[in-house]
Write an enzyme that holds these catalytic residues in place. Structure first.
Site, short mmCIF file in Angstrom:
data_model
loop_
_atom_site.label_atom_id
_atom_site.label_comp_id
_atom_site.label_asym_id
_atom_site.label_seq_id
_atom_site.Cartn_x
_atom_site.Cartn_y
_atom_site.Cartn_z
N HIS A 119 -12.35 -63.68 13.89
CA HIS A 119 -12.91 -65.06 13.93
C HIS A 119 -11.92 -66.24 14.71
CE1 HIS A 119 -11.62 -66.54 10.09
NE2 HIS A 119 -11.62 -67.61 10.47
N ASP A 149 -13.57 -58.67 9.75
CA ASP A 149 -12.80 -59.90 10.17
C ASP A 149 -11.19 -59.73 10.60
OD1 ASP A 149 -12.94 -62.48 11.16
OD2 ASP A 149 -12.53 -63.29 9.22
N SER A 223 -6.47 -68.96 7.90
CA SER A 223 -7.14 -67.70 8.49
C SER A 223 -6.26 -66.77 9.05
CB SER A 223 -8.42 -67.80 9.35
OG SER A 223 -9.50 -68.84 8.48
#
Length: 271
Positions: A119, A149, A223
């Site tokens: 993402h 992801d 992230s």
């Protein structure tokens, strides 16, 4: 009560002459350990982090997103506001430039392979990877797997440390872990905690499968960064958090390293 009962559990009495010699006895040298700060003589994670943090990178992304689904374009009140000032509303087919930041980790410096979240680089037009020593490299997307992801980037081969993977199946609740990344674009940051749960499901509509839950602080920008054990090995790739204000409240999630490795092998065409 007998005198012996009053003294139960207490240290044995030492004659004054022996007390002096005990006080001046030399302290034993600390056992060699990656968690011992030699110049301070106390436990510390600094020696471990000096070794692993150069493998953690910042990932800066420039992307272009369509305005077609922008809520303002379908809002009559907003269009009326623009008309009052003779402003032409943007056409739905126009693209908007967006800049975002995340984290990543070098897993093969010789081949220039960097992992991050899928993402983080969604709709990316330009990807820049910056090392801790501030060297920057343009990155090319090798593969992207939304199901885990995880994404694989390639930069030029370089002299830099890379991190190995641990067996995430061996993780247990209570194991100490460290999260490293770039929260809120501040720059490299390390947080610590424990494994709060393993095999956690139901996150992001259950689209990410089983995840590691940790109370090591994970915030926006973390992230794609690694969750590591105290041996400096990757046990997970940080991917999500639960926080009512968008910040950390002690509930963060990482993709387990075994799932990450399988996804990477698929994207690289390896068995």
């Amino acid at each position: 009560m007998p005198l012996a009962g009053l003294l139960a559990g207490c240290a044995p009495l030492i004659p004054p002459t022996e007390q002096g010699s005990a006080a001046t006895a030399p302290r034993p040298a600390p056992v060699a350990s990656p968690y011992w700060k030699a110049n301070g003589g106390y436990p510390s994670l600094a020696p471990l982090l000096r070794r692993v943090t150069p493998a953690v990178v910042n990932v800066a992304v420039i992307s272009e997103v369509s305005l077609e689904d922008h809520p303002f374009l379908t809002d009559p009140a907003f269009r009326q506001f623009l008309e009052q000032f003779d402003i032409e509303p943007p056409a739905p087919e126009e693209l908007r430039r967006r800049e975002s930041v995340g984290s990543g980790v070098i897993v093969d410096a010789r081949r220039g392979l960097v992992l991050t979240n899928a993402h983080v680089i969604e709709d990316a037009r330009d990807i820049t990877v910056t090392l801790k020593d501030r060297r920057s490299f343009k990155a090319r997307l090798i593969g992207r797997d939304p199901g885990t992801d995880v994404a694989v980037l390639r930069i030029m081969p370089l002299e830099a440390p890379d991190l190995d993977f641990a067996d995430s199946n061996a993780l247990e609740v209570g194991d100490f872990v460290l999260a490293i990344g770039n929260p809120f674009g501040l720059g490299q940051t390390v947080t610590s905690g424990i494994v709060s749960a393993v095999g956690r499901t139901g996150i992001a509509d259950d689209s990410l499968g089983e995840l590691i839950q940790t109370d090591a602080s994970i915030n926006p920008g973390n992230s794609g960064g690694p969750l590591i054990d105290l041996a400096g090995r990757i046990v997970g790739i940080n991917t999500a958090l639960i926080g009512p204000s968008g910040g950390n409240v002690g509930i963060g999630f990482s993709v387990p390293s075994n799932r990450v490795q399988r996804a990477v092998r698929r994207m690289l065409g390896e068995r």
